[in-house]
Design a protein around this motif. Structure first.
Motif, short mmCIF file in Angstrom:
data_model
loop_
_atom_site.label_atom_id
_atom_site.label_comp_id
_atom_site.label_asym_id
_atom_site.label_seq_id
_atom_site.Cartn_x
_atom_site.Cartn_y
_atom_site.Cartn_z
N CYS A 141 -9.14 1.93 6.45
CA CYS A 141 -7.93 1.73 7.27
C CYS A 141 -8.03 2.60 8.52
N LYS A 142 -8.35 3.88 8.29
CA LYS A 142 -8.34 4.84 9.38
C LYS A 142 -9.43 4.54 10.42
N VAL A 177 0.28 4.82 -2.03
CA VAL A 177 0.11 6.14 -1.40
C VAL A 177 1.07 7.14 -2.03
N PHE A 198 0.83 -1.21 0.00
CA PHE A 198 0.00 0.00 0.00
C PHE A 198 0.87 1.26 0.00
N GLY A 211 -8.53 4.03 2.13
CA GLY A 211 -7.82 4.74 3.22
C GLY A 211 -8.74 5.08 4.38
N HIS A 234 -8.29 1.60 12.50
CA HIS A 234 -7.17 1.95 13.39
C HIS A 234 -7.64 2.85 14.53
C1 ASC Z 1 -1.21 3.85 4.96
C2 ASC Z 1 -0.95 3.11 6.12
C3 ASC Z 1 -2.08 3.01 6.80
C4 ASC Z 1 -3.18 3.67 6.07
C5 ASC Z 1 -3.90 4.70 6.86
C6 ASC Z 1 -4.94 5.38 6.02
O1 ASC Z 1 -0.41 4.12 4.11
O2 ASC Z 1 0.20 2.59 6.50
O3 ASC Z 1 -2.25 2.39 7.93
O4 ASC Z 1 -2.53 4.23 4.92
O5 ASC Z 1 -2.99 5.65 7.35
O6 ASC Z 1 -5.62 6.33 6.78
#
Ligand code: ASC
Length: 155
Positions: A144-145, A51, A47, A141, A148
């Motif tokens: 992912c966020k 990015v 990924f 993305g 997390h």
């Molecule tokens: C990235 C990465 C993540 C996701 C996140 C997207 O490149 O390592 O964990 O994108 O940051 O919000």
């Protein structure tokens, strides 16, 4: 005497159980954490350059982007079986206990990641231009966020 020896032997076997099962001294819980982290590492490795291309930090390469998007989509179904009960407190794990308190939401996000990475791989297939993958990329993305924020420590 014999009985005591048998009891001691049984106790030793029980204590060694998880290590015997996995074969190299790591417990099943430790193996599960190692497994899921390995998958996330592989996902991040693929990924990251996507990015960088999206941000213009490295040159756009539609074929490379498509290849990596395909890999991320394939990996997106894999880490979840490593989130077994009893692995919240394993040393080095960044998983929050919230995963097991709120498994429904965690599972929804894992499903969403698989859907959105599949959509991104489809948009990127054949070596698309940057503009054609932007929306699908942003949606990945965001997933992912979200995950997390709620379920990963220090993130
Ligand atoms: C990235 C990465 C993540 C996701 C996140 C997207 O490149 O390592 O964990 O994108 O940051 O919000």
């Amino acid at each position: 005497m014999l009985r005591k020896t048998a009891l001691l032997a049984a106790g030793a076997l029980l204590a060694a159980g998880p290590a015997l099962a996995s074969g190299d001294g790591a417990s099943d819980a430790e193996k599960a954490v190692e497994y899921r982290e390995a998958v996330f590492t592989a996902m991040g490795h693929n990924f990251g350059p996507m990015v960088a291309m999206m941000k213009g930090e490295i040159a756009w390469d539609g074929d490379a982007f498509a290849k990596r998007a395909e890999r991320v989509a394939a990996l997106a179904g894999m880490p979840w079986e490593g989130f077994v009960e009893g692995t919240a407190d394993i040393k080095g794990s960044e998983a929050k206990a919230a995963i097991w308190d709120n498994r429904t939401d965690f599972d929804k996000l894992s499903q969403q990641l698989q859907e959105r990475t599949a959509a991104l791989a489809e948009a990127a297939a054949g070596g698309a231009e940057r503009g054609a993958v932007g929306k699908a990329f942003k949606r990945v993305g965001e997933t992912c966020k979200s995950c997390h924020d709620d379920f990963k420590q220090d993130d």
